[in-house]
Scaffold this active site. Structure first.
Site, PDB file in Angstrom:
ATOM      1  N   ASP A  76      -6.888  -4.030  -0.542  1.00 33.88           N
ATOM      2  CA  ASP A  76      -6.482  -3.768   0.752  1.00 33.88           C
ATOM      3  C   ASP A  76      -8.072  -3.642   1.744  1.00 33.88           C
ATOM      4  O   ASP A  76      -7.952  -2.866   2.654  1.00 33.88           O
ATOM      5  CB  ASP A  76      -5.709  -2.715   1.802  1.00 33.88           C
ATOM      6  CG  ASP A  76      -5.413  -3.059   3.444  1.00 33.88           C
ATOM      7  OD1 ASP A  76      -5.230  -3.270   3.368  1.00 33.88           O
ATOM      8  OD2 ASP A  76      -4.675  -1.660   3.377  1.00 33.88           O
ATOM      9  N   HIS A  79       1.287  -0.894  -0.631  1.00 37.53           N
ATOM     10  CA  HIS A  79      -0.301  -0.661  -0.211  1.00 37.53           C
ATOM     11  C   HIS A  79       0.623   0.999   0.212  1.00 37.53           C
ATOM     12  O   HIS A  79       1.074   2.348   1.162  1.00 37.53           O
ATOM     13  CB  HIS A  79      -0.902  -0.036   1.424  1.00 37.53           C
ATOM     14  CG  HIS A  79      -0.605  -0.567   2.461  1.00 37.53           C
ATOM     15  ND1 HIS A  79       0.676   0.349   2.719  1.00 37.53           N
ATOM     16  CD2 HIS A  79      -1.493  -1.004   3.627  1.00 37.53           C
ATOM     17  CE1 HIS A  79       0.266  -0.386   3.774  1.00 37.53           C
ATOM     18  NE2 HIS A  79      -0.588  -1.610   4.700  1.00 37.53           N
TER      19      HIS A  79
END
Length: 411
Positions: A294, A232
């Site tokens: 995510d 991320h």
């Protein structure tokens, strides 16, 4: 798309059923669009002779002028549909996989959070049990362990009581407990992390940089040790800092400087604004960027209170403004995005061309995970993981290894 079988009539003789997708705009591996048909059989994309042996059963799927693209690959997700993989139940695994499939995901990596080792070992058992039961949801490619080897300052929503440095006594027990781990995210600056990264690579597990305060030089060392991917990107990681009055570049700068380093971004339009989405695309390019959700259990669910992690030991969060937040709203606590939203955001917000946006959630993650010989593009011999969608990425049909698991197309 000229679909002709290279292997002769003998191969067709062995096929009991062939499915042909017609009237679609097929996204080819080179990014161009074909209006010819696509065929698959026995879970694989095939070529088709002009004449088909009469013993074959032929089914047709009418794409009704929609796009036919490769199935989406989500290499970082914690759950969806009210389920978290840390619940460690068959219902959680199957329910999350089914919800993701409705949004175009055909393959994913169930991802853990920092936890006790007992929870982790139980998760391994459940994962191994549930894999053959998964018939209606996105395929499980393997496990992604996120933590517990993270920087305290960059912990984000990870529970700080579990954070620690990697030790061989611990991680070797974890690695020896299962063969299903294919990715592990950690902070490379921690004591022992570089050696751990080399061990992961020796076992064909991808070490990924995450929740880190590493400086530029440490990141370069990590890359040489096998940390070729960044978890991320921009979230919970170092950029330019000052230490004793001196400036140091961080992980963000290193990721741009190292051409072969790949990154993943949470393209929900919240974690990264339009400007950063465009910035990372301009300087890394679609071949080095994977789109990931995510997502936590709130993906595909309405706003309101939720839980990050397991229902028993997780942290309370609030879902609002299209994202999950800690109750005090000091940090995001994972996204509630689904894969279709990621692609839609890249096209409509970041103004990325359709084919490039699709590539970032198909062929690029497939290559990062080293499964591109069988997934990630609509090519002969690859798995029949196929999504039919309109120009706004509204999912019409999801096909996983030749099985239609979701469909709202009119006959």
């Amino acid at each position: 798309m000229d679909i002709r079988l290279n292997h002769g009539h003998s191969k067709l003789d062995e096929m009991n059923k062939i499915t042909i997708i017609k009237n679609g705009k097929i996204l080819l591996p080179d990014g161009t669009i074909s209006r010819e048909d696509l065929a698959y059989s026995d879970g694989k994309i095939i070529e088709l002779k002009d004449t088909v042996n009469s013993v074959c059963t032929i089914d047709y799927i009418d794409a009704n002028g929609n796009y036919v693209v490769p199935g989406f690959i989500d290499m970082h997700t914690h759950g969806a549909g009210g389920y978290d993989f840390m619940d460690a139940t068959p219902e959680a695994y199957l329910g999350a996989a089914e919800m993701h499939a409705k949004h175009g995901t055909t393959a994913l990596l169930p991802t853990t959070l920092t936890s006790t080792n007992e929870e982790l070992f139980h998760t391994f058992e459940i994962y191994n049990h549930v894999k053959p039961l998964n018939k209606k949801g996105a395929t499980f490619l393997g496990l992604h362990l996120e933590g517990p080897y993270f920087s305290y300052n960059q912990r984000g929503a990870q529970d700080p009581k579990y954070l620690r440095n990697p030790s061989p006594e611990e991680y070797m027990k974890i690695l020896d407990a299962t063969d299903d781990i294919i990715r592990w995210s950690l902070a490379p600056e921690l004591d022992g992390a570089m050696e751990f990264g080399r061990i992961l690579r020796s076992r064909n597990i991808l070490p990924s940089i995450a929740h880190t305060d590493a400086i530029y030089e440490e990141t370069l060392q990590a890359f040489d040790a096998g940390f070729t991917h960044v978890t991320h990107f921009y979230s919970c990681m170092s950029s330019v800092t000052r230490r004793n009055a001196y400036r140091y570049a961080g992980v963000v700068e290193a990721a741009y400087m190292v051409d072969d380093m790949t990154v993943e971004i949470i393209a929900d339009g919240v974690h990264l604004p339009k400007s950063l989405l465009q910035f990372v695309c301009k300087f890394k390019g679609p071949d080095k960027i994977a789109l990931v959700t995510d997502s936590m259990r709130g993906a595909g669910m309405p706003d309101g209170p939720s839980v990050l992690g397991s229902l028993q030991g997780g942290q309370p969060v609030i879902i609002e403004d299209g994202v999950a937040k800690l109750p005090d709203r000091t940090a995001f606590a994972g996204s509630v995005a689904t894969a279709d939203r990621l692609v839609r955001t890249m096209i409509q917000v970041a103004e990325i061309p359709f084919a490039q946006a699709i590539r970032m959630i198909t062929s690029t993650p497939a290559r990062i995970l080293r499964i591109d010989e069988r997934k990630g593009s609509l090519a002969i011999g690859k798995d029949a993981d196929i999504v039919i969608c309109d120009e706004n990425i509204n999912i019409k049909s999801t096909i996983i290894e030749g099985n239609v698991v979701y469909n709202i197309l009119k006959p």
